[in-house]
Write a protein that holds these residues in place. Sequence first.
Motif, PDB file in Angstrom:
ATOM      1  N   ALA A  78       0.843  -1.181   0.000  1.00 36.52           N
ATOM      2  CA  ALA A  78       0.000   0.000   0.000  1.00 36.52           C
ATOM      3  C   ALA A  78       0.882   1.235   0.000  1.00 36.52           C
ATOM      4  CB  ALA A  78      -0.906   0.002   1.231  1.00 36.52           C
ATOM      5  N   VAL A  79       0.477   2.243  -0.736  1.00 38.33           N
ATOM      6  CA  VAL A  79       1.264   3.464  -0.834  1.00 38.33           C
ATOM      7  C   VAL A  79       1.060   4.279   0.428  1.00 38.33           C
ATOM      8  CG1 VAL A  79       1.589   5.596  -2.126  1.00 38.33           C
ATOM      9  CG2 VAL A  79       1.090   3.481  -3.337  1.00 38.33           C
ATOM     10  N   ARG A 136      -2.316   6.528  -4.476  1.00 40.06           N
ATOM     11  CA  ARG A 136      -3.305   7.272  -3.715  1.00 40.06           C
ATOM     12  C   ARG A 136      -4.436   7.732  -4.625  1.00 40.06           C
ATOM     13  NH1 ARG A 136      -3.697  12.840  -1.801  1.00 40.06           N
ATOM     14  NH2 ARG A 136      -4.736  12.888   0.221  1.00 40.06           N
ATOM     15  N   VAL A 137      -5.670   7.507  -4.187  1.00 35.32           N
ATOM     16  CA  VAL A 137      -6.854   7.917  -4.935  1.00 35.32           C
ATOM     17  C   VAL A 137      -7.705   8.794  -4.025  1.00 35.32           C
ATOM     18  CG1 VAL A 137      -8.911   7.161  -6.189  1.00 35.32           C
ATOM     19  CG2 VAL A 137      -6.808   5.803  -6.307  1.00 35.32           C
ATOM     20  N   GLU A 138      -8.215   9.866  -4.579  1.00 39.94           N
ATOM     21  CA  GLU A 138      -9.013  10.801  -3.793  1.00 39.94           C
ATOM     22  C   GLU A 138     -10.283  11.166  -4.541  1.00 39.94           C
ATOM     23  OE1 GLU A 138      -8.523  15.075  -1.403  1.00 39.94           O
ATOM     24  OE2 GLU A 138      -6.867  14.253  -2.578  1.00 39.94           O
ATOM     25  N   LEU A 139     -11.371  11.239  -3.812  1.00 40.06           N
ATOM     26  CA  LEU A 139     -12.650  11.724  -4.324  1.00 40.06           C
ATOM     27  C   LEU A 139     -13.013  12.964  -3.528  1.00 40.06           C
ATOM     28  CD1 LEU A 139     -15.341  11.613  -5.861  1.00 40.06           C
ATOM     29  CD2 LEU A 139     -16.123   9.888  -4.228  1.00 40.06           C
ATOM     30  N   GLU A 140     -13.007  14.096  -4.181  1.00 40.10           N
ATOM     31  CA  GLU A 140     -13.322  15.352  -3.500  1.00 40.10           C
ATOM     32  C   GLU A 140     -14.804  15.394  -3.163  1.00 40.10           C
ATOM     33  OE1 GLU A 140     -12.971  20.190  -4.231  1.00 40.10           O
ATOM     34  OE2 GLU A 140     -12.036  18.764  -5.632  1.00 40.10           O
ATOM     35  N   ALA A 141     -15.126  15.837  -1.959  1.00 41.55           N
ATOM     36  CA  ALA A 141     -16.522  15.922  -1.535  1.00 41.55           C
ATOM     37  C   ALA A 141     -17.308  16.828  -2.473  1.00 41.55           C
ATOM     38  CB  ALA A 141     -16.597  16.445  -0.102  1.00 41.55           C
ATOM     39  N   THR A 142     -18.454  16.321  -2.947  1.00 36.31           N
ATOM     40  CA  THR A 142     -19.297  17.060  -3.887  1.00 36.31           C
ATOM     41  C   THR A 142     -20.751  16.888  -3.479  1.00 36.31           C
ATOM     42  OG1 THR A 142     -17.728  16.578  -5.676  1.00 36.31           O
ATOM     43  CG2 THR A 142     -19.916  17.369  -6.305  1.00 36.31           C
ATOM     44  N   ALA A 143     -21.424  17.988  -3.223  1.00 37.07           N
ATOM     45  CA  ALA A 143     -22.838  17.910  -2.854  1.00 37.07           C
ATOM     46  C   ALA A 143     -23.669  17.566  -4.086  1.00 37.07           C
ATOM     47  CB  ALA A 143     -23.296  19.229  -2.253  1.00 37.07           C
ATOM     48  N   VAL A 144     -24.404  16.459  -4.011  1.00 41.11           N
ATOM     49  CA  VAL A 144     -25.226  16.005  -5.130  1.00 41.11           C
ATOM     50  C   VAL A 144     -26.617  15.637  -4.615  1.00 41.11           C
ATOM     51  CG1 VAL A 144     -25.510  14.287  -6.948  1.00 41.11           C
ATOM     52  CG2 VAL A 144     -23.217  15.103  -6.376  1.00 41.11           C
ATOM     53  N   ASP A 145     -27.636  16.179  -5.243  1.00 41.70           N
ATOM     54  CA  ASP A 145     -29.021  15.831  -4.904  1.00 41.70           C
ATOM     55  C   ASP A 145     -29.513  14.834  -5.959  1.00 41.70           C
ATOM     56  OD1 ASP A 145     -31.556  15.713  -3.896  1.00 41.70           O
ATOM     57  OD2 ASP A 145     -32.184  17.671  -4.663  1.00 41.70           O
ATOM     58  N   ALA A 146     -29.258  13.556  -5.712  1.00 43.10           N
ATOM     59  CA  ALA A 146     -29.500  12.523  -6.717  1.00 43.10           C
ATOM     60  C   ALA A 146     -30.987  12.386  -7.041  1.00 43.10           C
ATOM     61  CB  ALA A 146     -28.954  11.189  -6.228  1.00 43.10           C
ATOM     62  N   ILE A 182     -19.808  10.109  -2.461  1.00 45.73           N
ATOM     63  CA  ILE A 182     -19.572  11.292  -3.294  1.00 45.73           C
ATOM     64  C   ILE A 182     -19.759  12.562  -2.479  1.00 45.73           C
ATOM     65  CG2 ILE A 182     -20.466  12.608  -5.257  1.00 45.73           C
ATOM     66  CD1 ILE A 182     -21.209   9.919  -6.565  1.00 45.73           C
ATOM     67  N   THR A 183     -20.780  12.592  -1.647  1.00 47.64           N
ATOM     68  CA  THR A 183     -21.061  13.776  -0.840  1.00 47.64           C
ATOM     69  C   THR A 183     -20.001  14.007   0.235  1.00 47.64           C
ATOM     70  OG1 THR A 183     -23.438  13.514  -1.206  1.00 47.64           O
ATOM     71  CG2 THR A 183     -22.762  14.849   0.684  1.00 47.64           C
ATOM     72  N   ALA A 184     -19.557  12.908   0.864  1.00 47.77           N
ATOM     73  CA  ALA A 184     -18.590  13.039   1.961  1.00 47.77           C
ATOM     74  C   ALA A 184     -17.154  13.144   1.470  1.00 47.77           C
ATOM     75  CB  ALA A 184     -18.730  11.842   2.902  1.00 47.77           C
ATOM     76  N   GLY A 185     -16.875  12.560   0.283  1.00 45.63           N
ATOM     77  CA  GLY A 185     -15.505  12.490  -0.186  1.00 45.63           C
ATOM     78  C   GLY A 185     -14.770  11.336   0.470  1.00 45.63           C
ATOM     79  N   ALA A 186     -13.648  10.950  -0.109  1.00 41.90           N
ATOM     80  CA  ALA A 186     -12.860   9.845   0.438  1.00 41.90           C
ATOM     81  C   ALA A 186     -11.451   9.913  -0.120  1.00 41.90           C
ATOM     82  CB  ALA A 186     -13.505   8.495   0.073  1.00 41.90           C
ATOM     83  N   VAL A 187     -10.538   9.289   0.595  1.00 41.71           N
ATOM     84  CA  VAL A 187      -9.157   9.157   0.134  1.00 41.71           C
ATOM     85  C   VAL A 187      -8.636   7.818   0.612  1.00 41.71           C
ATOM     86  CG1 VAL A 187      -8.238  10.379   2.164  1.00 41.71           C
ATOM     87  CG2 VAL A 187      -6.865  10.218   0.073  1.00 41.71           C
ATOM     88  N   GLU A 188      -7.939   7.104  -0.256  1.00 41.12           N
ATOM     89  CA  GLU A 188      -7.380   5.798   0.080  1.00 41.12           C
ATOM     90  C   GLU A 188      -5.997   5.664  -0.538  1.00 41.12           C
ATOM     91  OE1 GLU A 188      -8.595   3.316   1.931  1.00 41.12           O
ATOM     92  OE2 GLU A 188     -10.630   4.058   2.288  1.00 41.12           O
ATOM     93  N   ASP A 189      -5.089   5.041   0.203  1.00 42.36           N
ATOM     94  CA  ASP A 189      -3.801   4.650  -0.340  1.00 42.36           C
ATOM     95  C   ASP A 189      -3.933   3.210  -0.809  1.00 42.36           C
ATOM     96  OD1 ASP A 189      -2.493   7.088   0.163  1.00 42.36           O
ATOM     97  OD2 ASP A 189      -2.220   6.544   2.253  1.00 42.36           O
ATOM     98  N   THR A 190      -4.079   3.020  -2.096  1.00 40.93           N
ATOM     99  CA  THR A 190      -4.412   1.717  -2.653  1.00 40.93           C
ATOM    100  C   THR A 190      -3.176   1.018  -3.185  1.00 40.93           C
ATOM    101  OG1 THR A 190      -4.740   2.329  -4.977  1.00 40.93           O
ATOM    102  CG2 THR A 190      -6.525   2.850  -3.442  1.00 40.93           C
ATOM    103  N   ASP A 191      -3.380  -0.194  -3.705  1.00 40.58           N
ATOM    104  CA  ASP A 191      -2.283  -0.941  -4.310  1.00 40.58           C
ATOM    105  C   ASP A 191      -1.853  -0.352  -5.645  1.00 40.58           C
ATOM    106  OD1 ASP A 191      -4.565  -1.637  -5.686  1.00 40.58           O
ATOM    107  OD2 ASP A 191      -4.480  -3.766  -5.186  1.00 40.58           O
ATOM    108  N   GLY A 192      -2.524   0.698  -6.102  1.00 40.74           N
ATOM    109  CA  GLY A 192      -2.129   1.390  -7.324  1.00 40.74           C
ATOM    110  C   GLY A 192      -1.849   2.852  -7.097  1.00 40.74           C
ATOM    111  N   ALA A 208      -0.789  12.978  -8.659  1.00 39.50           N
ATOM    112  CA  ALA A 208      -1.856  12.008  -8.876  1.00 39.50           C
ATOM    113  C   ALA A 208      -1.264  10.666  -9.288  1.00 39.50           C
ATOM    114  CB  ALA A 208      -2.817  12.515  -9.943  1.00 39.50           C
ATOM    115  N   SER A 209      -1.790   9.600  -8.722  1.00 36.62           N
ATOM    116  CA  SER A 209      -1.278   8.261  -8.992  1.00 36.62           C
ATOM    117  C   SER A 209      -1.794   7.755 -10.334  1.00 36.62           C
ATOM    118  CB  SER A 209      -1.713   7.311  -7.885  1.00 36.62           C
ATOM    119  OG  SER A 209      -3.129   7.158  -7.925  1.00 36.62           O
ATOM    120  N   SER A 210      -1.192   6.663 -10.786  1.00 34.94           N
ATOM    121  CA  SER A 210      -1.661   6.043 -12.014  1.00 34.94           C
ATOM    122  C   SER A 210      -3.100   5.548 -11.874  1.00 34.94           C
ATOM    123  CB  SER A 210      -0.744   4.884 -12.405  1.00 34.94           C
ATOM    124  OG  SER A 210      -0.710   3.902 -11.371  1.00 34.94           O
TER     125      SER A 210
END
Length: 632
Positions: A31-32, A221-231, A209-219, A43-45
């Motif tokens: 893990a990175v 670091r991946v990040e999802l920026e928090a975005t308010a969405v009314d699905a 998507i609303t809360a956002g997330a970040v993970e150090d994965t086997d490929g 940004a990771s691959s």
Amino acid sequence: MANRLHQRRRRRYRAIAAGTAALAAAATIGAVAWNAGAEEPEASSRQAAYAAAAAEYGVPEEVLLGVSYMQSRWTDHGGAPSTAGGFGPMHLTDEVETLAGAGHHHDSDARGDDTRPMDLPEQEEELVASSGPVTIDDAATLTGESESELRTDPGANIAGGAALLADYQADLGVDSDDPADWYGAVARYANAGDSTTAARFADEVYSVITAGAVEDTDGGRVELEATAVDADESQLALLSLAAPAGTDQTVCPEHLGCEWIPAPYEKTGSLPSQYGNHDLANREEDIDINAIVIHDTEGSYKGTLDVVQDPKRISWNYTIRSSDGHIAEHLDHENVGWQAGNWAVNMRSLGIEHEGFAASGAWYTEILYRNSAELVGYLADRYDVPIDREHILGHDNVPQSNHWDPGPYWDWGHYFQLLGVPLEHAAGGITGGAVTIAPDFDDNRPVMTGCDKSNDAAECPVRGASTVFLYSEPRSDAPLLNDASDSVDDLGARAGYGQRFAVAEVQGDWVAVWYQGKKGWIQNHEDSPVLAPARAQVAIPNRDDVPVYRDTFPEASAYEGTGATYRPNPVVTTIDADQSYVVGQELQSQALWAKTFEGPNFVVNGETVFYQIQIGHRIGYVDAADVTFAFV
């Protein structure tokens, strides 16, 4: 799409063998690590692969990231299939071979009553093809990639998932690049069989998507920026899915849509004792539910349901499917399931089976973890069960059970985060008192053997684990405690995440804890600690040779005049006056008397008080009269 579906080329893979080989090839991938205090890396691959796939197929990037997170938390798992036959970060599903559900896990006395042992029918371990929906061939058609590439190349896999989402969106007739307008396609991606399960998957994707997330994965670091969405949840109707069956009979949060698939209470022979597959009781009035036991199925979801619906076999309360997190409930909570292999634990607990394997390379989906945590939190609140490792038990923590699921690869740390009760630890170094077993799951990679049953001596794939080993001396080349082996199913010298132990001695970066009457040494490197200081109440024996019991049944005098036969509590080990063990809970002695199909079934209540202690990897019980207490 319908024309393509009947032309699928379905290839079969044996989950255990394929998973082990794939993870072995990926054993060197770590893990990175990312230090929040350091400069943020580029940004990771893996991150770039999501951006490229989203752009190529016209899928909002946050939607693609959210769907992938809910399946794999953006991890490739070395190309190994999940317990649902899903591959890669996007969980593209294929037919894999797996045990039907009646293997060793469901082929032993789960009732756990020595006075009325089960007579289970012999059943061979049968390999069957997974019965869930297949998506990898559609992804291959849409992208032009081979199925092999989609299984093993993370970039191709991510592109395949994006292509599927775009295709689902087109089928629904929705033309929009607004993430809010992709709710129907996201719900369809779960391939759920009912509307509530599909909606739950989509809702959890949008919550990420609303809360956002970040993970150090086997490929990387991946990040999802928090975005308010009314699905646009109204799109769910476009899928024309039926509601789950029997939800009015289940004890379950409404939004999980638990399905009622009852375990039968039936006679199985001419003798009064020949019946199954659970016992009638009145636990709402007579017995307090004080624990929830986490199991894995060691077989397929469908095969596991076949077992719980067989009156000659065993039962538990819930089964959770890996592919979409769907939950089936089987027992009225007033009754006692035959699930944990210990009658005293069965009496007081609920059991939850998770589609998966304790040792193979297969991995659990994020939606399974989340739905399980949601269910457990709901049940814990209903029955006032504390959310900690003294009350949320693995099957491998049950006294004298011969099972070891959910095993070292169940991510207890992540599970407790999802429960909303991350295990907190006191600050500072370890000098005494008590400790909590707290390895970082991704970084903690103990070497074990026995995952491949065709070669028990072969090392398991190196991967994240919740468990640590205890040694007989404070050195890494010392024998394991109790002459235990490093086999994945040997619990003789193992401790699991969240368990607490009393400290016996400290030598440098080695910490000894009291474990089954001995000092067990755990290496606790300063730069990669696996222990954390903890506050705890400990039980201290009043004398040497204090018995530790398997069960919590009453004293002999409590049975007088009841019509029940006295049943002694077997002793599993003894502890001495210079030792101490962390106390989990206080239990008044009880025994449910249930021997015949027509009863009578009743509870014998005693005066003896027991304390649950962390005696080893499994819990045990001591008579309150035999110990004194201290806070450390």
